[in-house]
Design an enzyme around this catalytic site. Structure first.
Site, PDB file in Angstrom:
ATOM      1  N   GLN A 152       0.814  -1.219   0.000  1.00  0.00           N
ATOM      2  CA  GLN A 152       0.000   0.000   0.000  1.00  0.00           C
ATOM      3  C   GLN A 152       0.848   1.270   0.000  1.00  0.00           C
ATOM      4  O   GLN A 152       0.493   2.270  -0.629  1.00  0.00           O
ATOM      5  CB  GLN A 152      -0.908  -0.006   1.223  1.00  0.00           C
ATOM      6  CG  GLN A 152      -1.677   1.283   1.470  1.00  0.00           C
ATOM      7  CD  GLN A 152      -2.860   1.465   0.542  1.00  0.00           C
ATOM      8  OE1 GLN A 152      -3.881   0.826   0.692  1.00  0.00           O
ATOM      9  NE2 GLN A 152      -2.708   2.353  -0.430  1.00  0.00           N
ATOM     10  N   HIS A 210      -2.778  -1.646  -8.674  1.00  0.00           N
ATOM     11  CA  HIS A 210      -3.451  -0.347  -8.629  1.00  0.00           C
ATOM     12  C   HIS A 210      -2.658   0.541  -9.588  1.00  0.00           C
ATOM     13  O   HIS A 210      -1.485   0.822  -9.350  1.00  0.00           O
ATOM     14  CB  HIS A 210      -3.366   0.251  -7.230  1.00  0.00           C
ATOM     15  CG  HIS A 210      -4.282  -0.365  -6.226  1.00  0.00           C
ATOM     16  ND1 HIS A 210      -4.246  -1.694  -5.901  1.00  0.00           N
ATOM     17  CD2 HIS A 210      -5.259   0.203  -5.452  1.00  0.00           C
ATOM     18  CE1 HIS A 210      -5.167  -1.928  -4.966  1.00  0.00           C
ATOM     19  NE2 HIS A 210      -5.801  -0.801  -4.684  1.00  0.00           N
ATOM     20  N   TRP A 315     -11.736   4.781   3.139  1.00  0.00           N
ATOM     21  CA  TRP A 315     -11.901   5.452   1.861  1.00  0.00           C
ATOM     22  C   TRP A 315     -13.359   5.688   1.476  1.00  0.00           C
ATOM     23  O   TRP A 315     -13.652   6.567   0.672  1.00  0.00           O
ATOM     24  CB  TRP A 315     -11.208   4.646   0.763  1.00  0.00           C
ATOM     25  CG  TRP A 315      -9.734   4.576   0.928  1.00  0.00           C
ATOM     26  CD1 TRP A 315      -8.804   5.486   0.487  1.00  0.00           C
ATOM     27  CD2 TRP A 315      -8.997   3.563   1.619  1.00  0.00           C
ATOM     28  NE1 TRP A 315      -7.542   5.087   0.855  1.00  0.00           N
ATOM     29  CE2 TRP A 315      -7.630   3.916   1.555  1.00  0.00           C
ATOM     30  CE3 TRP A 315      -9.360   2.390   2.281  1.00  0.00           C
ATOM     31  CZ2 TRP A 315      -6.621   3.131   2.115  1.00  0.00           C
ATOM     32  CZ3 TRP A 315      -8.357   1.613   2.848  1.00  0.00           C
ATOM     33  CH2 TRP A 315      -7.009   1.979   2.766  1.00  0.00           C
TER      34      TRP A 315
END
Length: 430
Positions: A152, A210, A315
């Site tokens: 992340q 991502h 989020w």
């Protein structure tokens, strides 16, 4: 004797009701009328019988953590990442498992039986990895759960992320993940794409990055991902998730990029609920939607599959494991309201999601697994429009969940005593 017989169901690709016969976990016959004894008979009543839903992009380690340790006040991606960084040291294996298993219960009730979840490895304890490997074991009988080793905080930006990613893969995590646009420089991001693809090639694993989750049109790591996929022979097993920077790219560059994506056999996974919520936050007006170029990618033959991404976490404060909600929002956000496109939106959260995860085509057919969802709708478009109730969720011939149909009772002079929402629209022809 049959184990299960579903009577008068409409298939996604069919116009007239059929019966579906199930024995030993498989569909053994599909016909207009089947006369046979069965251990259980379900009367579909002309409602839609479809493949189960698939979510090719989720974050189960963070799900249902809304408010821990605080709320995301700005609603931005970057505050969400910072907030997750505050929560990570507080995680325990037991807490992550408890939230994940509750989410899996919700997913089954919604007919969502295949999920790919990214698991943060930027925690030297690998708490979430340990927890979700055990969750995967516990739910294996009813959910296909894939885990992505996700750095992340950046493969290179975080000092131990590379080592932890390898550790997670050694523990049994299924997919190589990354976040190149979060590295310190564009060059470091491109280098992370190359390194992650090489790790996947060496281990024979899929890749799911991502990629360019940004409003910056110069964030172009999907181009590098396409090139590395071809160089390393990874075609068909690589996913570019989000790809929101494409909504800001000029048309000339996009016209070059999209054929490269198609040539590499990439799957693209936009996440409508989250992309339109987190992107464009720095805009006043005009304000960008945040979605990647879905129609153009589809026209090039790319498998585009909508994902959910988040449910009640740092989020996104909403969400309900409902892939029809995802498809419904995608129809509005792209936008795409032709009948072909709306029917495709349903396919994107069923067939498309399975293909992006490297799973077999789930289309219901004789000889295939008896895994299906009966919906309170007559066709895929109506299912998306109504976000239809899941009347029954079936895996390998076993009924996992049932929900009563949504019906309204009315007390209006001269009008019907009640209604089924699925009966209040014409059946439009293509």
């Amino acid at each position: 004797m049959l184990d299960l017989l579903v009577r008068a169901g409409r298939l996604s690709q069919g116009k007239t009701p059929v019966d579906i016969a199930v024995k030993d976990g498989q569909i053994v016959e599909i016909a207009p009328q089947i006369e046979a004894e069965a251990g259980r008979v379900i009367e579909a009543g002309g409602r839609l019988v479809a493949p189960p839903f698939a979510d090719p992009h989720f974050h189960m380690d963070a799900t249902l953590s809304l408010g821990l340790p605080r709320l995301n006040r700005s609603g931005t991606l970057l505050e969400g990442i910072a907030l997750w960084g505050e929560l990570k040291p507080l995680l325990t294996v037991e807490a992550v498992m408890e939230r994940a298993l509750r989410y899996c219960d919700l997913a089954v009730a919604q007919g969502l039986l295949s999920i790919r979840t990214h698991v943060d490895v930027c925690d030297d304890r690998l708490t979430a990895v340990e927890a979700l490997l055990e969750v995967k074991r516990q739910v294996a009988g009813y959910i296909d759960l894939q885990l992505v080793a996700f750095p992340q905080d950046g493969l290179y930006r975080d000092p131990t992320a590379h080592r932890n990613l390898i550790r997670a893969l050694d523990m049994g995590v299924d997919v190589v993940g990354g976040i190149p646009h979060f590295e310190r420089t564009m060059q470091a991001g491109a280098e992370s794409v190359r390194a992650l693809c090489e790790i996947a090639a060496e281990r024979g694993l899929p890749v799911d990055l991502h990629c360019d989750e940004s409003d910056d049109p110069m964030s172009r790591h999907i181009e590098t991902l396409a090139a590395e996929t071809v160089r390393l022979g990874l075609q068909g097993r690589v996913v570019g998730s989000h790809c929101t920077s494409m909504h800001s790219m000029d048309n000339y560059y996009a016209s070059k990029l999209i054929p490269l994506i198609a040539e590499a056999g990439l799957h693209i996974v936009p996440n409508p609920l989250i992309n339109i919520t987190l992107q464009g936050r720095s805009d006043t007006y005009p304000k960008r939607r945040g979605m990647t170029r879905v129609p153009e990618l589809r026209a090039a033959g790319v498998n585009v599959a909508f994902g959910q991404d988040c449910t009640m976490d740092p989020w996104y404060p909403l969400g309900s494991a409902d892939m029809l909600e995802v498809a419904h929002m995608g129809v509005h956000a792209v936008p795409m309201t032709s009948r072909e496109a709306m029917a495709w939106a349903f396919s994107s959260v069923t067939v498309g999601g399975h293909l992006a995860m490297g799973l077999p085509d789930p289309t219901l057919r004789v000889g295939g697994p008896a895994t299906m969802v009966i919906l309170q709708a007559r066709d895929p478009i109506e299912a998306v429009r109504l976000r239809a109730t899941r009347l029954a969720v079936i895996r390998s011939g076993r009924v996992l969940a049932e929900t009563a149909p949504r019906l309204a009772r009315l007390d209006l002079p001269g009008r019907p005593a009640g209604l089924d929402p699925a009966d209040y629209a014409p059946m439009a022809e293509d």
